[in-house]
Design an enzyme around this catalytic site. Structure first.
Site, mmCIF file in Angstrom:
data_model
loop_
_atom_site.group_PDB
_atom_site.id
_atom_site.type_symbol
_atom_site.label_atom_id
_atom_site.label_comp_id
_atom_site.label_asym_id
_atom_site.label_seq_id
_atom_site.Cartn_x
_atom_site.Cartn_y
_atom_site.Cartn_z
ATOM 1 C CG HIS A 1 -0.891 3.394 -7.480
ATOM 2 N ND1 HIS A 1 0.377 2.903 -7.623
ATOM 3 C CD2 HIS A 1 -0.757 4.594 -6.879
ATOM 4 C CE1 HIS A 1 1.243 3.780 -7.122
ATOM 5 N NE2 HIS A 1 0.569 4.806 -6.672
ATOM 6 C CD GLU B 1 9.121 -0.772 -3.457
ATOM 7 O OE1 GLU B 1 8.016 -1.181 -3.859
ATOM 8 O OE2 GLU B 1 10.156 -1.456 -3.502
#
Ligand code: SF4
Length: 298
Positions: free
Chosen positions: A46, A136
């Protein structure tokens, strides 16, 4: 140019990629060096700056929809991991997976999967403290065949059926104080119903995130100004920035060196630079160089 800025601007030596991100990026670089045809399912990290560096080397980021249409290709799975469905699609479409799921996440997936298989008999619930829709969390929910319940904050506790037992896990990058608050609140509800033994939880926040939070707090307290470098989509970045800002109100969030223009910098400032587990060290070094230029030209 004078080197008087050298000891006034300090990069936090504990900031930068965690082991899971380092492994995913090294794996991508290794495959790209051999053969430039490598897809990655979702952003490998990210951080836009690091993404641009890797896509310039040939890495192609694809969405889950694009992945479903792909055949006979090589696809990297990033550190966040994936649900079982992704592995099934890969088998059906003759896709070679390069699996860079972080070992910590992989262990958590296995633990949840084993618990899900065993707890079906006593009608328990699996709770996951995490960000709804985060990669996740999607991978963790997949271990429960979508029967898990995502708890994003204390406000989500109403989703729990308190007449049934619950087992709570946390996404690896969550805020430990918020996790403790959620644990206390759920326990309180079960206690009030005389069902204290119905509730269990596991400590599944990654140790590198916990240590980073403690270290960054000490680091931020040392400086007049703190420049926090992170991608805006990084949940770990937003969490660590929040800790820095609470410790030192003169903390500024930037994603690239252009944004330094917005920050009032004085010649005599003692400045600390730090970042998330997804922030590359090269970017923090670039920020330091740019700050030195700004200070020496002021
Ligand atoms: S923060 Fe921890 S669990 Fe997440 S990728 Fe990094 S090392 Fe792995």
């Amino acid at each position: 140019m004078s080197d008087s800025t050298n000891n006034k601007i300090v990069i936090d030596k504990h900031s930068g990629f965690c082991s899971g991100v380092i492994n995913a990026i090294k794996t991508a670089e290794m495959w790209l060096a051999k053969e430039p045809a490598l897809y990655c399912l979702g952003d490998i990290v990210h951080n836009n700056e690091e993404l641009q560096r890797l896509t310039a080397m040939g890495l192609q980021i694809i969405s889950h929809e694009e992945f479903k249409q792909l055949h006979h290709a090589r696809v990297l799975i990033r550190a966040h991991g994936e649900p079982p469905e992704t592995y099934q699609i890969a088998r059906q479409n003759d896709i070679e997976l390069v699996d860079a799921t972080c070992k910590v996440v992989l262990n958590l997936q296995k633990t949840i999967h084993q618990f899900y298989k065993s707890q079906q008999f006593n009608h328990g619930q699996i709770l996951i403290f995490g960000k709804e829709g985060h990669a996740e969390v999607v991978g963790l929910l997949g271990q429960t065949a979508q029967h898990g319940i995502v708890i994003s904050s204390i406000q989500d506790i109403h989703k729990i059926d308190f007449s049934r037992p619950s087992m709570l896990y946390s996404q690896t990058t969550q805020n430990i104080s918020e996790y403790q608050e959620v644990i206390a609140k759920i326990q309180e509800k079960y206690d009030a119903l005389n069902r204290s033994e119905y509730f269990s939880y596991a400590h599944t926040i990654c140790h590198s995130v916990i240590h980073r939070a403690q270290q960054i707090q000490q680091f931020a307290a040392h400086f007049e100004k703190v420049i926090f470098v992170s991608g805006e989509k990084s949940s770990n970045g937003l969490y660590l920035f929040d800790i820095c800002k609470k410790t030192n109100p003169h903390t500024f969030f930037i994603s690239n060196i252009e944004q330094l223009k917005e920050i009032p910098i004085r010649n005599e400032d003692h400045i600390g630079i730090c970042g998330a587990t997804s922030t590359p060290m090269w970017l923090m070094e670039l920020v330091k160089k740019q700050l030195e230029i700004i200070i020496n030209n002021s």
